[in-house]
Motif scaffolding. Structure first.
Motif, PDB file in Angstrom:
ATOM      1  N   ILE A 150     -12.211  -8.686  10.217  1.00 33.16           N
ATOM      2  CA  ILE A 150     -11.107  -8.285  11.194  1.00 33.16           C
ATOM      3  C   ILE A 150     -10.995  -6.516  10.939  1.00 33.16           C
ATOM      4  CG2 ILE A 150      -8.761  -8.564  11.552  1.00 33.16           C
ATOM      5  CD1 ILE A 150      -9.204 -11.393  10.901  1.00 33.16           C
ATOM      6  N   LEU A 151     -10.874  -6.230   9.585  1.00 31.45           N
ATOM      7  CA  LEU A 151     -10.817  -4.927   9.133  1.00 31.45           C
ATOM      8  C   LEU A 151     -11.939  -3.999   9.929  1.00 31.45           C
ATOM      9  CD1 LEU A 151     -10.196  -5.333   5.181  1.00 31.45           C
ATOM     10  CD2 LEU A 151      -8.452  -4.568   7.134  1.00 31.45           C
ATOM     11  N   ASP A 152     -13.136  -4.477   9.794  1.00 34.93           N
ATOM     12  CA  ASP A 152     -14.190  -3.875  10.588  1.00 34.93           C
ATOM     13  C   ASP A 152     -13.962  -3.668  12.111  1.00 34.93           C
ATOM     14  OD1 ASP A 152     -16.681  -3.416  11.687  1.00 34.93           O
ATOM     15  OD2 ASP A 152     -17.588  -4.026  10.209  1.00 34.93           O
ATOM     16  N   ASN A 153     -13.523  -4.563  12.523  1.00 33.26           N
ATOM     17  CA  ASN A 153     -12.714  -4.552  14.088  1.00 33.26           C
ATOM     18  C   ASN A 153     -11.714  -3.565  14.170  1.00 33.26           C
ATOM     19  OD1 ASN A 153     -13.079  -5.817  17.024  1.00 33.26           O
ATOM     20  ND2 ASN A 153     -10.912  -6.105  16.343  1.00 33.26           N
ATOM     21  N   LEU A 154     -10.918  -3.424  13.375  1.00 29.35           N
ATOM     22  CA  LEU A 154      -9.578  -2.570  13.518  1.00 29.35           C
ATOM     23  C   LEU A 154      -9.798  -1.149  13.144  1.00 29.35           C
ATOM     24  CD1 LEU A 154      -6.846  -5.038  11.619  1.00 29.35           C
ATOM     25  CD2 LEU A 154      -6.985  -4.308  14.054  1.00 29.35           C
ATOM     26  N   LEU A 220      -6.499   2.254   8.818  1.00 29.50           N
ATOM     27  CA  LEU A 220      -6.560   1.081   7.753  1.00 29.50           C
ATOM     28  C   LEU A 220      -5.944   1.586   6.494  1.00 29.50           C
ATOM     29  CD1 LEU A 220      -9.675  -1.028   7.931  1.00 29.50           C
ATOM     30  CD2 LEU A 220      -7.387  -1.450   8.738  1.00 29.50           C
ATOM     31  N   PHE A 221      -4.760   0.863   5.999  1.00 32.66           N
ATOM     32  CA  PHE A 221      -4.519   1.160   4.744  1.00 32.66           C
ATOM     33  C   PHE A 221      -4.894   0.091   3.888  1.00 32.66           C
ATOM     34  CE2 PHE A 221      -1.764   2.940   7.930  1.00 32.66           C
ATOM     35  CZ  PHE A 221      -1.761   4.287   7.461  1.00 32.66           C
ATOM     36  N   ILE A 225      -3.570  -3.711   5.285  1.00 28.04           N
ATOM     37  CA  ILE A 225      -2.594  -3.235   6.803  1.00 28.04           C
ATOM     38  C   ILE A 225      -3.320  -2.381   7.558  1.00 28.04           C
ATOM     39  CG2 ILE A 225      -0.448  -1.914   6.967  1.00 28.04           C
ATOM     40  CD1 ILE A 225      -0.075  -4.341   5.391  1.00 28.04           C
ATOM     41  N   SER A 226      -3.240  -2.553   8.855  1.00 27.57           N
ATOM     42  CA  SER A 226      -3.633  -1.677  10.083  1.00 27.57           C
ATOM     43  C   SER A 226      -2.682  -1.092  10.780  1.00 27.57           C
ATOM     44  CB  SER A 226      -4.481  -2.655  10.627  1.00 27.57           C
ATOM     45  OG  SER A 226      -4.955  -2.093  11.946  1.00 27.57           O
ATOM     46  N   LEU A 227      -2.876   0.183  11.378  1.00 28.42           N
ATOM     47  CA  LEU A 227      -1.961   0.809  12.159  1.00 28.42           C
ATOM     48  C   LEU A 227      -2.838   1.199  13.112  1.00 28.42           C
ATOM     49  CD1 LEU A 227       0.724   1.875  13.215  1.00 28.42           C
ATOM     50  CD2 LEU A 227       0.310   3.989  11.812  1.00 28.42           C
TER      51      LEU A 227
END
Length: 351
Positions: A150-154, A220-221, A225-227
Motif C-alpha cells: 500500500i505504501l508503494d501504491n501511495l 509518505l511519512f 502516514i500518507s498525505l
C-alpha cells in the motif's frame, strides 16, 4: 520485511470504540478495545493468560474486563485484580496493555516499547480542524494487501491515469515526468500537469473557466502516514499556498496499520477548501473517495494474491524511484529499531 512498532498507529475510529468490546487484530495479534466509564479509550491483548480465551467475548464491569472462561478480571493496565475462588493473584496473571491516545477522530495505540510512547510524537495532520477547511471522514476500511504494497501504491502517482480513470485520473498526465525528493523518513513524489483538462471531480466542484494547471504530490511519512495533496488552479495562475487553496484543493490523509502480513487497516480522511459546509457535496465526495480507494483496494488485493510483494518483479522503471526509496527507508528504520531493542525477537512477515 520487519514491522516497525515504535510509532503511533490508528486502531479505530473514535465512534467505533465505546462500552461494547471491539475485537481487532494488529501486527498479527488480537486486541480488544473499549472505553472506561470516564470515556478514556483502552486496549488490551485479546487473550487471557490463563487458558487463552478471547477477552473480547467477556464482560466489561466498570473499568475491568472479565474473562468469559473463568471470570478473571483485568484492569486497563492489564493487571489481574480478581480471580474467583482464589485470594492469591500470581504475578504472571497479567495481560498486555497498549498506550492509547485520541486525536483527529481516531484512537491510536503504541504497539512497541510502551516506555517510548510519547503522545507529543503523534503525527500532526496539517490543517485538520483549521479555519477554511472541511473534513470528510471515511468508513472503516480494510485492504487485503500488505502495508508495504500500500505504501508503494501511495507514492505512485503514475498509476492514477490507469486505475482511476473514472475518478481522479486524467490521460493527459500519463507522459508527464515525476519529481522525487527524500528528507530522512519522508518521501515526496509529484508533478504539475499544465494546461490540462480538469479531472472529473475538479470539473464538478472547481468552477474552472477552461484549462487548468493541476498538481499531484504524494508524501509518505514513514512508516505509516500518507498525505496526497491534489488540486488545480486556472491555467497560468499563481502557485503559492493561498492561490492553491482558493479553487480546488484536497489534502487526503491515510493512516495505515498492519493487521497481518497480507492485510492492512486503512483509515482515511480528506480535507477540502471548496464547497465548505455543503453536506450534499460532502456526501458525494465521500462516495467518490470510497470508489477511488476501492479501485486501489481491488487491484492491490489481486496483486497480493498473484505476486505477493509489488517489488518481487525483476523489472524496474523510472516511475519506481519513490517506491524503491520507500523500501530502503523502511529497511533502515527496521534496523534502527532493532538496534535500540537488544534481545527483542525480530518478527518476520514472510520468508
Amino acid at each position: 520485511m520487519q514491522w516497525i512498532k515504535n510509532r503511533w498507529y490508528a486502531a479505530a475510529w473514535s465512534n467505533e470504540v465505546g462500552r461494547t468490546l471491539l475485537a481487532r487484530s494488529f501486527f498479527g495479534e488480537s486486541a480488544v478495545l473499549f472505553r472506561t466509564e470516564d470515556g478514556t479509550p483502552a486496549m488490551l491483548l485479546d487473550r487471557c493468560p490463563h487458558k487463552g480465551a478471547p477477552l473480547s467475548l467477556g464482560e466489561l464491569k466498570g473499568d475491568v474486563l472479565a474473562c468469559p472462561y473463568h471470570g478473571l478480571e483485568f484492569d486497563c493496565a492489564g493487571t489481574c485484580v480478581r480471580i474467583p475462588s482464589q485470594a492469591n493473584i500470581p504475578p504472571t496473571a497479567k495481560v498486555r496493555s497498549y498506550p492509547c491516545v485520541e486525536r483527529y477522530g481516531l484512537v491510536w495505540f503504541w504497539p512497541g516499547d510502551a516506555a517510548k510512547a510519547d503522545a507529543d510524537s503523534l503525527f500532526e495532520c496539517r490543517n485538520h480542524g483549521a479555519v477554511g477547511w472541511d473534513c470528510i471522514e471515511g468508513p472503516y476500511t480494510r485492504f487485503p494487501a500488505s502495508i508495504e504494497n500500500i505504501l508503494d501504491n501511495l507514492v505512485d502517482p503514475a498509476h492514477t491515469s490507469f486505475v482511476h480513470k473514472k475518478t481522479i485520473g486524467g490521460v493527459d498526465a500519463a507522459d508527464v515526468p515525476l519529481a522525487v525528493e527524500q528528507d530522512g523518513d519522508t518521501v515526496v513524489v509529484g508533478r504539475w500537469i499544465e494546461n490540462s483538462q480538469p479531472v472529473a471531480v475538479m470539473q464538478q466542484y472547481g468552477d474552472f473557466a477552461g484549462l487548468v494547471d493541476r498538481w499531484q504530490f504524494y508524501s509518505l511519512f514513514l512508516p505509516n502516514i500518507s498525505l496526497v495533496d491534489m488540486g488545480a488552479v486556472d491555467a497560468g495562475s499563481a502557485r503559492d499556498d493561498a492561490s492553491r487553496d482558493r479553487q480546488y484543493r484536497t489534502l487526503s490523509y491515510a493512516m495505515l496499520t498492519p493487521e497481518s502480513a497480507d492485510a492492512t487497516h486503512y483509515f482515511w480522511f480528506v480535507l477540502r477548501t471548496f464547497a465548505r459546509g455543503d453536506e450534499e457535496v460532502s456526501a458525494n465526495l465521500r462516495r467518490a473517495y470510497i470508489d477511488t480507494f476501492d479501485e486501489d483496494r481491488v487491484l492491490l488485493g489481486a496483486i497480493q494474491r498473484n505476486s505477493g510483494d509489488l517489488q518481487s518483479g525483476s523489472l524496474r522503471l523510472a516511475i519506481d524511484n519513490a517506491s524503491v526509496r520507500v523500501r530502503r527507508a523502511l529497511e533502515r528504520l527496521a534496523r534502527e529499531e532493532t538496534a535500540t531493542l537488544p534481545g527483542e525477537p525480530i518478527v518476520l512477515q514472510r520468508a
